[in-house]
Design an enzyme around this catalytic site. Structure first.
Site, PDB file in Angstrom:
ATOM      1  N   ASP A 202     -52.231  18.541-130.852  1.00 11.95           N
ATOM      2  CA  ASP A 202     -52.933  17.847-129.771  1.00 11.95           C
ATOM      3  C   ASP A 202     -53.053  16.346-130.039  1.00 11.95           C
ATOM      4  O   ASP A 202     -53.124  15.546-129.115  1.00 11.95           O
ATOM      5  CB  ASP A 202     -54.346  18.428-129.573  1.00 11.95           C
TER       6      ASP A 202
ATOM      7  N   HIS B  76     -40.346  25.799-115.580  1.00 13.04           N
ATOM      8  CA  HIS B  76     -40.583  26.501-116.848  1.00 13.04           C
ATOM      9  C   HIS B  76     -40.138  27.963-116.787  1.00 13.04           C
ATOM     10  O   HIS B  76     -39.853  28.564-117.817  1.00 13.04           O
ATOM     11  CB  HIS B  76     -42.068  26.461-117.216  1.00 13.04           C
TER      12      HIS B  76
ATOM     13  N   TYR C 109     -40.971  15.257-123.386  1.00 13.74           N
ATOM     14  CA  TYR C 109     -40.648  15.369-121.962  1.00 13.74           C
ATOM     15  C   TYR C 109     -39.552  14.363-121.577  1.00 13.74           C
ATOM     16  O   TYR C 109     -38.498  14.730-121.074  1.00 13.74           O
ATOM     17  CB  TYR C 109     -41.881  15.074-121.099  1.00 13.74           C
TER      18      TYR C 109
ATOM     19  N   GLU D  69     -47.812  26.772-117.758  1.00 19.05           N
ATOM     20  CA  GLU D  69     -46.765  27.609-117.178  1.00 19.05           C
ATOM     21  C   GLU D  69     -46.894  29.087-117.521  1.00 19.05           C
ATOM     22  O   GLU D  69     -45.877  29.752-117.752  1.00 19.05           O
ATOM     23  CB  GLU D  69     -45.401  27.069-117.630  1.00 19.05           C
TER      24      GLU D  69
ATOM     25  N   HIS E  24     -42.598  21.456-111.686  1.00 23.53           N
ATOM     26  CA  HIS E  24     -42.507  21.449-113.142  1.00 23.53           C
ATOM     27  C   HIS E  24     -42.837  22.836-113.710  1.00 23.53           C
ATOM     28  O   HIS E  24     -42.076  23.391-114.510  1.00 23.53           O
ATOM     29  CB  HIS E  24     -43.443  20.391-113.735  1.00 23.53           C
ATOM     30  N   GLU E  25     -43.954  23.388-113.290  1.00 29.77           N
ATOM     31  CA  GLU E  25     -44.368  24.694-113.835  1.00 29.77           C
ATOM     32  C   GLU E  25     -43.384  25.786-113.429  1.00 29.77           C
ATOM     33  O   GLU E  25     -43.088  26.698-114.194  1.00 29.77           O
ATOM     34  CB  GLU E  25     -45.787  25.046-113.402  1.00 29.77           C
TER      35      GLU E  25
ATOM     36  N   GLU F 231     -39.977  21.172-123.029  1.00 33.94           N
ATOM     37  CA  GLU F 231     -40.422  20.185-122.041  1.00 33.94           C
ATOM     38  C   GLU F 231     -39.312  19.248-121.564  1.00 33.94           C
ATOM     39  O   GLU F 231     -39.324  18.826-120.411  1.00 33.94           O
ATOM     40  CB  GLU F 231     -41.618  19.398-122.575  1.00 33.94           C
TER      41      GLU F 231
HETATM   42 ZN    ZN Z   1     -44.200  21.576-119.127  1.00 35.97          ZN
END
Ligand code: ZN
Length: 443
Positions: free
Chosen positions: A217, A141, A225, A113, A137-138, A160
């Protein structure tokens, strides 16, 4: 403009740097952005880029290949409509431009984003405008998770969870409630699977978690989310949509261009929706492990129909052609995710013979099917698995395919290692690290 002697500094190249900085062909580009952002939202893209105009504040960029640009422009033609819906729900769009950049297939994420110019994987170009969901979604953001950012990664759900909620509201406004519920249902399934994945490491089933000494990560998951989404959806159900819409608008207006933590959010919630803590166990939701009992599996005719068709498969019935005639990628994705993890190899073949899922242009469908084929030890599709692992580097696809292979028989493990050794140079370093950590855990 031309470079000015003495303005460039480098600790790595003392002395030699100034002549390099001022060399003949050097041009200095200056860029100023007026909106403040945290450093993780700053990105460069370098390449021979072309673009198409798709709206009054949107261009889609990619490598200057006409076929890619045309396909991208078509896929994202509805972007301006989504921005308008977003503004209605969450307030003005504060970043001026909303450009899209389609990256090469090695891009490890679905999207990133970066404000003013979102980065996207080319796998969202599916030819049927369904890739718009990642764009939703982006775009979301731009309000939640770019205007208000998490103070650090332990509060990642603030980015998220809110964005997943906002994304589904935009999808609902643009594509209808059924589409949004399908999206929620796929997320619900995914959330439940993450609980299985983290059953020996419950810390990462919490919304607010402790990441000291942890590589983010390695614990990246759908929890922030989907559990974040569920939490906000729970509050919406409690106070009703109109009140919740007012609350979100006020939240965004209050904290925009700031970074906050979970405590700040809860304090704001309690101050603006007095008594919520008596109705909803806020501590359980934000600090507890697992899925709280008042989380909610979505209901709609379409969603329920697909899940029940998947359940019938367990009794040996495959959906008829008329039942799936208007299914798009998401319907198939939900269907495949609700099948048993392992089925008979003959059933895998029959499913593909009728519906050609292994050849789907939609990677969500193709990868869900290939994962099922590997788990079910149906070797007919291993050629397609190898091809897929070599043509895309999006971690969402690499993870399940490699994970399925390394949990299989010896020859599956050998295949995983060979394909990775041949494909690794084409993967982004982050994706490479993720595959290596899967190998370290299972091999
Ligand atoms: Zn996201």
């Amino acid at each position: 403009r031309s470079p000015v002697s003495g303005e460039g500094h480098s600790h790595l190249l003392p002395g030699g740097f100034n002549s390099l900085w001022c060399s003949e062909t050097r041009v200095v580009e200056e860029f100023q952005m007026n909106q403040p952002i945290p450093p993780y939202l700053f990105a460069f893209a370098v390449g021979e880029l072309g673009f198409r105009e798709v709206g009054p504040r949107t261009r889609v960029y990619s490598e200057a290949v006409n076929s890619v640009l045309d396909a991208a422009a078509k896929e994202f033609a509805g972007t301006e409509e989504m921005i308008r819906q977003g503004e209605k729900l969450f307030g003005d769009y504060d970043w001026e431009r909303f450009d899209l950049l389609v990256l090469p297939p090695s891009f490890p994420y679905g999207g990133m984003e970066n404000p003013r110019m979102v980065f996207l994987t080319p796998t969202v170009i599916k030819g049927d405008a369904s890739g718009a969901q990642v764009v939703a979604h982006e775009l979301a953001h731009s309000w939640t998770g770019n205007l208000i950012t998490n103070m650090n990664n332990e509060h990642f759900w603030l980015n998220e969870g809110f964005t997943t909620y906002a994304e589904r509201r935009i999808v609902e406004a643009v594509q209808g409630e059924d589409r949004a519920i399908l999206n929620t249902g796929i997320g619900w399934k995914g959330l439940n699977e993450e609980m299985e994945r983290f059953k020996d490491n419950l810390e990462f089933t919490k919304l607010k978690n402790n990441q000291e000494g942890v590589d983010p990560d390695a614990v990246y998951s759908e929890v922030p989310y989907e559990k974040g989404f569920q939490f906000l959806w729970r509050i919406e159900r409690q106070i009703g949509r109109p009140a919740f819409d007012e609350f979100i608008k006020k939240y965004i207006a209050t904290f925009k261009f700031k970074s906050i933590d979970t405590h700040t959010f809860l304090k704001f919630l309690k101050a603006n929706v007095p008594g919520t803590e008596k109705e909803i166990d806020l501590v359980l939701w934000t600090e507890g492990t697992g899925i709280p009992p008042d989380a909610y599996e979505p209901v709609s005719n379409l969603y329920t129909k697909i899940v029940s068709l998947a359940n019938e498969f367990k009794l040996g019935r495959m959906p008829r052609e008329d039942e799936v005639a208007d299914w798009r990628g998401q319907e198939w994705e939900l269907y495949l995710e609700n099948l048993p993890k392992i089925i008979e190899a003959s059933q895998v073949l029959a499913l593909d013979e009728r519906y050609r899922l292994s050849e789907s242009k939609d990677y969500e469908v193709k990868v869900a099917f290939l994962q099922l084929a590997i788990m079910s030890q149906c070797r007919n599709f291993y050629g397609e698995v190898e091809k897929t692992l070599k043509e895309v580097g999006r971690m969402k696809y690499l993870r399940p395919l490699y994970r399925a292979l390394v949990q299989g028989k010896e020859e599956d493990k050998i295949l995983a290692k060979r394909v990775f050794s041949e494909a690794r140079e084409c993967y982004h370093p982050i994706a490479r690290g993720v595959v290596e950590s899967i190998f370290a855990k299972h091999l």
